[in-house]
Design a protein around this motif. Structure first.
Motif, PDB file in Angstrom:
ATOM      1  N   GLY A   1      -1.437  59.077  31.478  1.00 28.91           N
ATOM      2  CA  GLY A   1      -1.443  59.821  30.225  1.00 28.91           C
ATOM      3  C   GLY A   1      -0.102  59.815  29.529  1.00 28.91           C
ATOM      4  O   GLY A   1       0.951  59.939  30.159  1.00 28.91           O
ATOM      5  N   PHE A   2      -0.135  59.658  28.212  1.00 28.33           N
ATOM      6  CA  PHE A   2       1.051  59.716  27.371  1.00 28.33           C
ATOM      7  C   PHE A   2       0.747  60.646  26.197  1.00 28.33           C
ATOM      8  O   PHE A   2      -0.342  60.595  25.627  1.00 28.33           O
ATOM      9  CB  PHE A   2       1.424  58.326  26.855  1.00 28.33           C
ATOM     10  CG  PHE A   2       1.693  57.328  27.951  1.00 28.33           C
ATOM     11  CD1 PHE A   2       2.985  57.087  28.383  1.00 28.33           C
ATOM     12  CD2 PHE A   2       0.646  56.640  28.549  1.00 28.33           C
ATOM     13  CE1 PHE A   2       3.223  56.168  29.407  1.00 28.33           C
ATOM     14  CE2 PHE A   2       0.876  55.722  29.560  1.00 28.33           C
ATOM     15  CZ  PHE A   2       2.175  55.488  29.987  1.00 28.33           C
TER      16      PHE A   2
ATOM     17  N   ASN B   1      -7.120  62.131  19.064  1.00 28.59           N
ATOM     18  CA  ASN B   1      -6.582  62.943  17.968  1.00 28.59           C
ATOM     19  C   ASN B   1      -5.188  62.522  17.532  1.00 28.59           C
ATOM     20  O   ASN B   1      -4.384  63.346  17.090  1.00 28.59           O
ATOM     21  CB  ASN B   1      -6.570  64.426  18.363  1.00 28.59           C
ATOM     22  CG  ASN B   1      -7.959  64.999  18.479  1.00 28.59           C
ATOM     23  OD1 ASN B   1      -8.942  64.375  18.081  1.00 28.59           O
ATOM     24  ND2 ASN B   1      -8.076  66.185  19.048  1.00 28.59           N
ATOM     25  N   GLY B   2      -4.883  61.253  17.668  1.00 22.98           N
ATOM     26  CA  GLY B   2      -3.602  60.750  17.221  1.00 22.98           C
ATOM     27  C   GLY B   2      -2.417  61.230  18.031  1.00 22.98           C
ATOM     28  O   GLY B   2      -1.270  60.918  17.706  1.00 22.98           O
ATOM     29  N   SER B   3      -2.661  61.996  19.111  1.00 24.14           N
ATOM     30  CA  SER B   3      -1.548  62.596  19.842  1.00 24.14           C
ATOM     31  C   SER B   3      -1.502  62.223  21.320  1.00 24.14           C
ATOM     32  O   SER B   3      -0.489  62.450  21.973  1.00 24.14           O
ATOM     33  CB  SER B   3      -1.607  64.119  19.735  1.00 24.14           C
ATOM     34  OG  SER B   3      -2.800  64.629  20.319  1.00 24.14           O
ATOM     35  N   GLU B   4      -2.571  61.658  21.852  1.00 20.19           N
ATOM     36  CA  GLU B   4      -2.602  61.297  23.261  1.00 20.19           C
ATOM     37  C   GLU B   4      -3.101  59.871  23.435  1.00 20.19           C
ATOM     38  O   GLU B   4      -3.961  59.403  22.679  1.00 20.19           O
ATOM     39  CB  GLU B   4      -3.521  62.225  24.070  1.00 20.19           C
ATOM     40  CG  GLU B   4      -2.993  63.627  24.267  1.00 20.19           C
ATOM     41  CD  GLU B   4      -3.887  64.427  25.190  1.00 20.19           C
ATOM     42  OE1 GLU B   4      -4.434  63.837  26.138  1.00 20.19           O
ATOM     43  OE2 GLU B   4      -4.048  65.635  24.960  1.00 20.19           O
ATOM     44  N   ALA B   5      -2.562  59.200  24.442  1.00 28.21           N
ATOM     45  CA  ALA B   5      -3.049  57.888  24.843  1.00 28.21           C
ATOM     46  C   ALA B   5      -3.286  57.906  26.347  1.00 28.21           C
ATOM     47  O   ALA B   5      -2.405  58.308  27.113  1.00 28.21           O
ATOM     48  CB  ALA B   5      -2.037  56.799  24.481  1.00 28.21           C
TER      49      ALA B   5
ATOM     50  N   ASP C   1     -10.704  68.848  25.625  1.00 28.88           N
ATOM     51  CA  ASP C   1      -9.594  69.452  24.885  1.00 28.88           C
ATOM     52  C   ASP C   1      -9.488  68.863  23.486  1.00 28.88           C
ATOM     53  O   ASP C   1      -9.183  69.573  22.521  1.00 28.88           O
ATOM     54  CB  ASP C   1      -8.281  69.244  25.636  1.00 28.88           C
ATOM     55  CG  ASP C   1      -8.132  70.181  26.822  1.00 28.88           C
ATOM     56  OD1 ASP C   1      -8.959  71.104  26.953  1.00 28.88           O
ATOM     57  OD2 ASP C   1      -7.199  69.982  27.623  1.00 28.88           O
ATOM     58  N   ALA C   2      -9.740  67.555  23.366  1.00 26.97           N
ATOM     59  CA  ALA C   2      -9.690  66.921  22.048  1.00 26.97           C
ATOM     60  C   ALA C   2     -10.737  67.500  21.112  1.00 26.97           C
ATOM     61  O   ALA C   2     -10.512  67.637  19.901  1.00 26.97           O
ATOM     62  CB  ALA C   2      -9.882  65.409  22.187  1.00 26.97           C
TER      63      ALA C   2
END
Length: 303
Positions: free
Chosen positions: A268-269, A231-235, A114-115
């Motif tokens: 997931g965050f 992508n700076g949006s998920e950890a 997805d990334a």
């Protein structure tokens, strides 16, 4: 959640008192209904007024709950006007960063894929050998070669333990002693996996004209956790859980303490999925960048 026993919803569910319920509790209940199939993909939600009546909350709390679920990609068309709609691709959202934790071998590849749907792919990873990341990259690479994905730029940064430190694990149960076959084996795995990852990504330059950059740096400690930032949006975060097991190394059965990183459960965050998730993602980036820019050092993937 505090429940008022005198007030039931139209579907038989009891609702919380107006003065105690929060938008997060409303979101939690609606999320559970979506997960269970009680609310189906494409189905229109009740109006905000109906939800406020059912849950015994102000309409502002309902709007906040709906916006939270929209940020998790579980709802669409959230506005003050017409009722929201359960997302048609809700199954994909439920297997994303906010889904139930799963082993790395199951959870990482679809999130990496997805990334890679973004024009600029940014992946930061902190791990012990990068084997999970190397395996997970296989799926987006396949989809790039079939034309399903077409990123313009890919930036990958990986933090790995230095070859010069005494690893906390993997380690022989009895200690290292004069002869330690475990460390050279780990080092060979670290270098091999990193080289494969680097080669496969850099090959996209010539095969598809993608601007690819892959960087490695060495840590002066053994990471007790693994972390992937997408992508700076998920950890995606997991613990390395140690166990004692026997393995053959150099034709010798050896008792050792090690962690099966590919089986570590990923949590997931995602930014936008509530304050806790957003803050975790932001602070994970701060932590990774601090390690990258301060105590890490140049890493050469050589024996």
């Amino acid at each position: 959640m505090v429940v008022d026993p005198e007030h039931g919803s139209v579907n038989g569910r009891k609702r919380p008192q107006r003065s105690h319920a929060t938008h997060r509790e409303v979101a939690e209940e609606l999320r559970a209904r979506i997960r269970s199939g009680a609310l189906r993909p494409g189905q229109r939600m009740p109006t905000q007024a109906q939800l406020a009546e059912e849950f015994g909350v102000e309409r502002g709390a309902v709007r906040e709950a709906l916006r939270l679920l929209q940020a998790e990609r579980l709802l669409t068309n959230v506005s003050k006007g017409s009722p929201a709609t359960v997302a048609p691709d809700v199954g994909r959202a439920l297997t994303g960063a906010s889904a139930e934790p799963q082993p790395t071998t199951v959870a990482l590849a679809p999130r990496i894929a997805d990334a890679f749907a973004a024009p600029h792919v940014e992946i930061d990873a902190l791990c012990l050998t990068s084997i999970s990341l190397t395996l997970a990259i296989g799926e987006p690479l396949r989809r790039i070669h079939t034309g399903e994905l077409k990123p313009a730029k890919v930036d990958v940064r990986v933090l790995l333990p230095s070859r010069d430190i005494e690893l906390a694990f993997p380690v022989p149960v009895g200690g290292r002693g004069d002869r330690d076959p475990v460390h050279p084996r780990w080092l060979a795995q670290r270098n091999a996996q990193g080289q494969v990852l680097q080669h496969n990504l850099l090959a996209l330059r010539s095969s598809h004209g993608i601007d690819v950059h892959v960087s490695f740096r060495a840590l002066p400690f053994t990471p007790p956790v693994k972390l992937y930032l997408l992508n700076g949006s998920e950890a995606l975060f997991a613990y390395y859980t140690l166990s004692r097991h026997e393995q053959e190394i150099d034709h010798e059965q050896l008792q050792m303490y090690d962690a099966q990183g590919t089986q570590s459960v990923l949590f997931g965050f995602e930014q936008g999925a509530g304050l806790r998730d957003t803050t975790f993602v932001e602070q994970s980036h701060v932590w990774f960048n601090a390690l990258w820019e301060t105590i890490s050092s140049e890493l050469l993937l050589t024996s």
